[in-house]
Write an enzyme that holds these catalytic residues in place. Sequence first.
Site, PDB file in Angstrom:
ATOM      1  CB  SER A 149      -1.250  -0.120   1.384  1.00  0.00           C
ATOM      2  OG  SER A 149      -1.580   1.125   1.459  1.00  0.00           O
ATOM      3  CE  LYS A 202      -6.397   0.916   2.968  1.00  0.00           C
ATOM      4  NZ  LYS A 202      -6.708   0.636   2.212  1.00  0.00           N
ATOM      5  CG  ASP A 253      -4.657  -3.170 -12.271  1.00  0.00           C
ATOM      6  OD1 ASP A 253      -4.366  -1.646 -12.560  1.00  0.00           O
ATOM      7  OD2 ASP A 253      -4.183  -3.193 -13.462  1.00  0.00           O
ATOM      8  CG  ASP A 273      -9.119  -3.861  -0.011  1.00  0.00           C
ATOM      9  OD1 ASP A 273      -8.554  -2.691  -1.089  1.00  0.00           O
ATOM     10  OD2 ASP A 273     -10.710  -4.007  -1.014  1.00  0.00           O
ATOM     11  N   GLY A 320      -9.702   9.569   5.647  1.00  0.00           N
ATOM     12  CA  GLY A 320     -10.995   8.327   4.326  1.00  0.00           C
ATOM     13  C   GLY A 320     -12.218   9.527   5.159  1.00  0.00           C
ATOM     14  NE  ARG A 354      -5.575  -0.736   7.584  1.00  0.00           N
ATOM     15  CZ  ARG A 354      -7.171   0.457   7.376  1.00  0.00           C
ATOM     16  NH1 ARG A 354      -6.981   1.608   8.210  1.00  0.00           N
ATOM     17  NH2 ARG A 354      -7.880   0.525   6.147  1.00  0.00           N
TER      18      ARG A 354
END
EC number: 3.6.1.66
Length: 203
Positions: A8, A13, A40, A69, A153, A181
């Site tokens: 990432s 994150k 991708d 994710d 976010g 997370r």
Amino acid sequence: MNKIVIASNNAGKLAEISRLLAPLGIEVVTQSSLGVTEADEPHMTFVENALAKARHASLATGLPALADDSGICVSALRGDPGVFSARYAGEPRSDERNNRKLVEALHGQSDRRAYYYCVIVLLRHGQDPQPVIIEDTWRGEIIAEPIGQGGFGYDPHFFLPELGKTAAELSIEEKNRISHRGKALARLVQMLSENETVPVVPV
């Protein structure tokens, strides 16, 4: 010292993951620092996207790879934005535009329930046939007006009724204890510390 590449380039994150893995003495390196571009994310599920990102990073670097994710799922929107959370308002990606679109989509809706979802994938090598997969959630409600300066976010609009504040009002330490997370990574750290999986070593 063991080393893991994080699949990432998201600064928020990376900070959370590095902080939570530090007690294990694991050196965290970003894929961008090793010249690896982002993979991708063409899939319709979180776990498929996480696997694709981890495999891409591990194959490119020869290191174990950790990918997550995650996204926000809103009940009144039948789970949207879901896997499209980061690009909900299209390109270029923008937290501000994503939040604005979400608030507009919920205009007039009485059901404000939502949850953050996270899946973490650990690959010990690029062809690992048994990836470690850990999932967790964080439940709250969407509010119309943003509150708080922290996080990233959708955090300023993600209200936690039991705490009376948004995710953006939490300290990093508070967030790591209770977030989707944070909880998933804590379980991964426990698993690694108890040697429930193959030790994380360069291959």
